[in-house]
Design an enzyme around this catalytic site. Structure first.
Site, PDB file in Angstrom:
ATOM      1  N   CYS A  87       8.977 -13.441  31.378  1.00 50.31           N
ATOM      2  CA  CYS A  87       7.925 -12.914  30.498  1.00 50.31           C
ATOM      3  C   CYS A  87       7.941 -11.380  30.487  1.00 50.31           C
ATOM      4  CB  CYS A  87       6.587 -13.512  30.901  1.00 50.31           C
ATOM      5  SG  CYS A  87       5.440 -13.556  29.540  1.00 50.31           S
ATOM      6  N   HIS A 133       7.425 -19.063  31.844  1.00 46.90           N
ATOM      7  CA  HIS A 133       7.205 -18.884  33.289  1.00 46.90           C
ATOM      8  C   HIS A 133       7.774 -20.050  34.091  1.00 46.90           C
ATOM      9  CE1 HIS A 133       4.406 -15.418  33.171  1.00 46.90           C
ATOM     10  NE2 HIS A 133       4.208 -15.859  31.941  1.00 46.90           N
ATOM     11  N   GLU A 150       8.301 -20.269  37.071  1.00 44.49           N
ATOM     12  CA  GLU A 150       7.643 -20.364  38.386  1.00 44.49           C
ATOM     13  C   GLU A 150       6.368 -21.201  38.330  1.00 44.49           C
ATOM     14  OE1 GLU A 150       7.593 -17.854  36.390  1.00 44.49           O
ATOM     15  OE2 GLU A 150       5.623 -16.898  36.395  1.00 44.49           O
TER      16      GLU A 150
END
Ligand code: GLN
Length: 197
Positions: free
Chosen positions: A85, A180, A182
């Site tokens: 991002c 994202h 993660e």
């Protein structure tokens, strides 16, 4: 392997957890920790740059004397970097009109141009299953005020798109994701990153 997570702003702890999890899941030996000072950066073998606000992260990297050293290690030593991002925006060579307006310095490591507000205001956050080149099953992408990669050239390979806009790309030891990884509890993109070492 020692993986640093740029820890000046943004979703730092989620990244540290995701990298640590991926290291365990794929049987590597190593650790993940936040990088805020030059001494931290000197200890890392690779970096992730989280989401957040790209202009703020850029300014803090300059202020903390990390910016030029990241560029040097990535270009001279091929240090692997995963940028998500805001981190993906920072990896781009061209940040479009908005980067110019804010006079934001980009690390300018990947042959790509990004549009910081590609998905517009109404659609600030959304999730989508992405077909990713090289992955058998779709990857569930979480997008938060996400940029898009609007152009790639040179050695930069587009790997996934959403609504006709590229959202994942790789250039040798560098990976940029507009979403994202993660936050998805799916570590297949982290796995690629760990395989770069
Ligand atoms: N749009 C933000 C920026 O320009 C990035 C958003 C994010 O990292 N979640 O920096």
């Amino acid at each position: 392997m020692r993986i640093g997570v740029i820890g000046v702003q943004g979703d730092v702890s989620e990244h540290v957890d995701a990298v640590a999890h991926a290291i365990r899941e794929y049987g590597h030996r190593g650790e993940a920790f936040a990088v805020r000072r030059r001494e931290d950066l000197d200890r890392v073998d690779g970096l992730t740059i989280p989401g957040g606000e790209s202009t703020t992260i850029s300014k803090l990297l300059v202020k903390l004397h990390l910016f030029d050293e990241i560029v040097r290690r990535a270009t001279e030593e091929q240090m692997p970097i995963l940028g998500t991002c805001a981190g993906c925006i920072l990896l781009a060579k061209d940040g479009g009109i908005q980067a110019k307006k804010t006079e934001s310095r980009l690390l300018a490591l990947m042959d790509m141009a990004v549009d910081r507000n590609a998905f517009g205001r109404q659609k600030e956050s959304f999730e989508a299953d992405l077909d990713v080149i090289g992955l058998e099953k779709p990857f569930h992408g979480v997008f938060i005020r996400a940029p898009a990669i609007v152009r790639t050239w040179g050695d930069c390979e587009p790997l996934a798109a959403y609504q006709g806009k590229v959202v994942l790309a790789r250039q040798k030891h560098l990976i940029g994701a507009a979403f994202h990884p993660e936050l998805s509890n799916d570590f297949r993109i982290h796995r690629w990153f760990l395989e770069l070492f």
